[in-house]
Design an enzyme around this catalytic site. Structure first.
Site, PDB file in Angstrom:
ATOM      1  N   ASP A  26       0.895   0.593   9.335  1.00  0.00           N
ATOM      2  CA  ASP A  26       0.232  -0.206  10.334  1.00  0.00           C
ATOM      3  C   ASP A  26       1.512  -0.583  11.553  1.00  0.00           C
ATOM      4  OD1 ASP A  26      -1.601  -0.537   8.593  1.00  0.00           O
ATOM      5  OD2 ASP A  26      -0.778  -2.237   7.617  1.00  0.00           O
ATOM      6  N   ASP A  52       6.171  -6.291   5.240  1.00  0.00           N
ATOM      7  CA  ASP A  52       6.429  -7.500   5.451  1.00  0.00           C
ATOM      8  C   ASP A  52       6.347  -8.353   4.307  1.00  0.00           C
ATOM      9  OD1 ASP A  52       3.562  -7.362   5.763  1.00  0.00           O
ATOM     10  OD2 ASP A  52       3.461  -8.886   7.227  1.00  0.00           O
ATOM     11  N   GLN A  87      -6.182   8.040   5.791  1.00  0.00           N
ATOM     12  CA  GLN A  87      -5.358   7.788   6.762  1.00  0.00           C
ATOM     13  C   GLN A  87      -3.948   7.600   6.148  1.00  0.00           C
ATOM     14  OE1 GLN A  87      -6.613   4.752  10.087  1.00  0.00           O
ATOM     15  NE2 GLN A  87      -7.777   4.896   8.217  1.00  0.00           N
ATOM     16  N   ARG A  88      -3.867   7.278   4.916  1.00  0.00           N
ATOM     17  CA  ARG A  88      -2.704   7.043   3.990  1.00  0.00           C
ATOM     18  C   ARG A  88      -2.216   8.020   3.021  1.00  0.00           C
ATOM     19  NH1 ARG A  88      -3.888   0.927   1.913  1.00  0.00           N
ATOM     20  NH2 ARG A  88      -3.144   2.172  -0.116  1.00  0.00           N
ATOM     21  N   MET A 145      -7.200   1.728  10.076  1.00  0.00           N
ATOM     22  CA  MET A 145      -6.481   0.724   9.665  1.00  0.00           C
ATOM     23  C   MET A 145      -5.579   0.448  10.827  1.00  0.00           C
ATOM     24  SD  MET A 145      -5.782   2.095   5.585  1.00  0.00           S
ATOM     25  CE  MET A 145      -7.074   1.719   4.411  1.00  0.00           C
ATOM     26  N   GLY A 146      -4.873  -0.553   9.982  1.00  0.00           N
ATOM     27  CA  GLY A 146      -3.729  -1.235  10.982  1.00  0.00           C
ATOM     28  C   GLY A 146      -3.679  -2.887  10.596  1.00  0.00           C
ATOM     29  N   ARG A 147      -4.565  -3.518   9.885  1.00  0.00           N
ATOM     30  CA  ARG A 147      -4.633  -4.798   9.546  1.00  0.00           C
ATOM     31  C   ARG A 147      -4.771  -5.444  10.868  1.00  0.00           C
ATOM     32  NH1 ARG A 147      -0.253  -7.498   5.676  1.00  0.00           N
ATOM     33  NH2 ARG A 147       1.221  -6.721   7.394  1.00  0.00           N
ATOM     34  N   GLU A 158      -9.349  -1.970  12.374  1.00  0.00           N
ATOM     35  CA  GLU A 158     -10.511  -2.911  11.354  1.00  0.00           C
ATOM     36  C   GLU A 158     -10.257  -4.164  11.663  1.00  0.00           C
ATOM     37  OE1 GLU A 158      -8.515  -1.815   7.517  1.00  0.00           O
ATOM     38  OE2 GLU A 158      -6.572  -2.646   8.284  1.00  0.00           O
ATOM     39  N   THR A 208       5.044   1.157   6.363  1.00  0.00           N
ATOM     40  CA  THR A 208       3.923   0.672   6.606  1.00  0.00           C
ATOM     41  C   THR A 208       3.041   1.698   7.570  1.00  0.00           C
ATOM     42  OG1 THR A 208       2.379  -0.795   7.296  1.00  0.00           O
ATOM     43  CG2 THR A 208       4.265  -1.305   8.079  1.00  0.00           C
ATOM     44  N   ASP A 266       3.479  -2.612  11.943  1.00  0.00           N
ATOM     45  CA  ASP A 266       3.817  -3.937  12.443  1.00  0.00           C
ATOM     46  C   ASP A 266       4.969  -4.560  11.979  1.00  0.00           C
ATOM     47  OD1 ASP A 266       3.322  -4.111   9.621  1.00  0.00           O
ATOM     48  OD2 ASP A 266       1.215  -5.122   9.688  1.00  0.00           O
ATOM     49  N   ARG A 326       4.374 -15.108  -5.588  1.00  0.00           N
ATOM     50  CA  ARG A 326       3.046 -15.645  -5.767  1.00  0.00           C
ATOM     51  C   ARG A 326       2.243 -14.800  -6.574  1.00  0.00           C
ATOM     52  NH1 ARG A 326       4.305 -16.609  -0.520  1.00  0.00           N
ATOM     53  NH2 ARG A 326       3.979 -14.639   0.054  1.00  0.00           N
ATOM     54  N   GLY A 375       0.924  -1.382  -0.002  1.00  0.00           N
ATOM     55  CA  GLY A 375       0.127   0.059   0.000  1.00  0.00           C
ATOM     56  C   GLY A 375       0.851   1.248   0.027  1.00  0.00           C
TER      57      GLY A 375
HETATM   58  O1  F6P Z   1      -1.159  -2.198   5.258  1.00  0.00           O
HETATM   59  C1  F6P Z   1      -1.688  -1.007   4.651  1.00  0.00           C
HETATM   60  C2  F6P Z   1      -3.101  -0.586   4.736  1.00  0.00           C
HETATM   61  O2  F6P Z   1      -3.577   0.508   4.624  1.00  0.00           O
HETATM   62  C3  F6P Z   1      -4.003  -1.569   5.706  1.00  0.00           C
HETATM   63  O3  F6P Z   1      -3.970  -0.923   6.875  1.00  0.00           O
HETATM   64  C4  F6P Z   1      -5.294  -2.057   5.290  1.00  0.00           C
HETATM   65  O4  F6P Z   1      -5.815  -3.077   5.790  1.00  0.00           O
HETATM   66  C5  F6P Z   1      -4.875  -2.140   3.591  1.00  0.00           C
HETATM   67  O5  F6P Z   1      -3.583  -1.643   3.854  1.00  0.00           O
HETATM   68  C6  F6P Z   1      -5.789  -1.689   2.985  1.00  0.00           C
HETATM   69  O6  F6P Z   1      -5.393  -2.363   1.712  1.00  0.00           O
HETATM   70  P1  F6P Z   1      -5.939  -1.570   0.180  1.00  0.00           P
HETATM   71  O7  F6P Z   1      -5.437  -0.477  -0.039  1.00  0.00           O
HETATM   72  O8  F6P Z   1      -5.577  -2.640  -0.792  1.00  0.00           O
HETATM   73  O9  F6P Z   1      -7.424  -1.509   0.445  1.00  0.00           O
END
Ligand code: F6P
Length: 363
Positions: free
Chosen positions: A142, A118, A289-290, A184-186, A237, A140, A144, A81, A11
């Site tokens: 997140d 990761d 948030q991003r 967010m945050g996975r 989330e 990230t 994490d 993959r 992301g």
């Molecule tokens: O890893 C960053 C993140 O924003 C997570 O917090 C979120 O679960 C995921 O990516 C969302 O992914 P996408 O942009 O594909 O919807």
């Protein structure tokens, strides 16, 4: 001239451009190094003709303040993959690692810098084990990734979430509502935890502490009973009830995990089904948030990560990830960094301090 290839994977994240600029600036101080970017992670270098771009002062000047990444990214291009569409419309995951290695060699790259989370660093490690001189940069929102105190982008996400919570609190108070804000945050609760502390939420629900709905309801009722009459909930989330599962969409082609999202609505429904009378509103913050410019802290660590990554290349220290540890910049083996997933410790200082502030985790 020697050439280093830069890729941004996963992301997008505030600070990616600051890393790219840091690499280009540091490389420009050497006489014999050129920096090239592969568009959309490694997809650009795999394409024929390759989609790559020379990165220098002309296209990286001043980009540290811009969100996103000037070389694009993807979270569906993992060469280990790789999703390939079949004639019957189905998607097969193929291992394209050797193809990628061949391309890196064919195009004459002397080193690679892979900026990503990761999943991206798992690719870095596979390339390193196959003999590619590679360096990783941890990215990230997140937070994490283990081995680094912070990934860049995290603090910006927290700032945005915290500003948003401030705006929701006024409606909660004025209308005596329960406001649920999903961040967010996975599978890590870092953004939620930092936001709840910073914004003064009453309830914070994170994946690391599956919640007991009764405890959440008790906390809400207590707030109404003691006269405060409104509640702010921050929910990650990836959070879920003790006996429940995550809320999201499964089976997106090429994606390695469930696309999380919508748990604010799940919780809202659970509260209504349990008979809670209060008015409830849900906000899913999502990609806000991003987006946009990184805050100063992220610009600083991202810029330093860029410089340090290029210096690891110059010093031929490969298979390493640049990190921020104990307020200093260093490097650790990528293998070490991807061996564990950095999640919130329910017994750790931050959660205990949050409890000290009266924040309920429902656990
Ligand atoms: O890893 C960053 C993140 O924003 C997570 O917090 C979120 O679960 C995921 O990516 C969302 O992914 P996408 O942009 O594909 O919807």
């Amino acid at each position: 001239m020697k050439k280093v290839l830069v890729a941004t994977g996963g992301g997008d994240c505030p600070g990616l451009n600051a890393v790219i600029r840091g690499i280009a600036k540091r490389a420009s101080r050497e006489k014999d190094w050129e920096v090239w970017g592969s568009y959309e992670a490694f997809n650009g270098i795999m394409d024929s003709p390759p989609r790559i771009v020379k990165l220098d002062e002309s296209n990286t000047g001043g980009i540290h303040v811009q969100g996103g990444t000037i070389i694009g990214t993807t979270n569906k291009g993992n060469p280990l993959r790789f999703p390939v569409k079949q004639t019957d419309g189905s998607v097969k995951l193929e291992n394209h690692l050797q193809l990628l290695i061949d391309r890196i060699k064919e195009l004459g790259f002397d080193a690679v810098i892979n900026i990503g989370g990761d999943g991206s660093q798992e690719i870095s490690q596979a390339l390193f084990e196959a003999g590619i001189p590679i360096v990783g940069v941890p990215k990230t929102i997140d937070n994490d990734l283990s081995s680094t105190d912070f990934t860049f982008g995290f603090q910006t996400a927290v700032q945005i979430a915290s500003d948003s919570l401030d705006r929701l609190v006024t409606t909660a108070a004025s209308h005596h509502r329960v406001m649920i804000m999903e961040v967010m945050g996975r599978n890590a609760g870092w953004i939620a935890l930092y936001t709840a502390i910073s914004g003064g939420a009453e309830i914070c629900l994170i994946p690391e502490i599956p919640y007991d709905l009764d405890k959440v309801i008790q906390k809400i009722r207590a707030r109404y009973d003691d006269g405060r009459g409104f509640v702010n909930i921050v929910i990650a989330e990836g959070a879920h009830a003790k006996d429940g599962t995550v809320t999201g969409v499964e089976g997106e082609a090429g994606r390695q995990s469930v696309r999380l999202g919508g748990v604010a609505f799940t919780l809202s429904q659970q509260l209504k089904d349990a008979g809670l009378q209060a008015e409830i509103r849900e906000t899913v913050l999502g990609h806000i948030q991003r987006g946009g410019t990184p805050i100063a802290f992220d610009r600083v660590i991202a810029s330093v990560f860029g410089v340090k990554a290029m210096e690891l290349v110059l010093n031929q220290k490969f298979g390493q990830l640049v990190v921020l540890r104990n307020n200093d910049f260093s490097a650790v083996p990528i293998k070490e960094a991807i061996s564990t997933y950095h999640v919130v410790d329910p017994k750790g200082t931050l959660v205990q301090a949050a409890k000290g502030l009266g924040i309920c985790f429902g656990g």
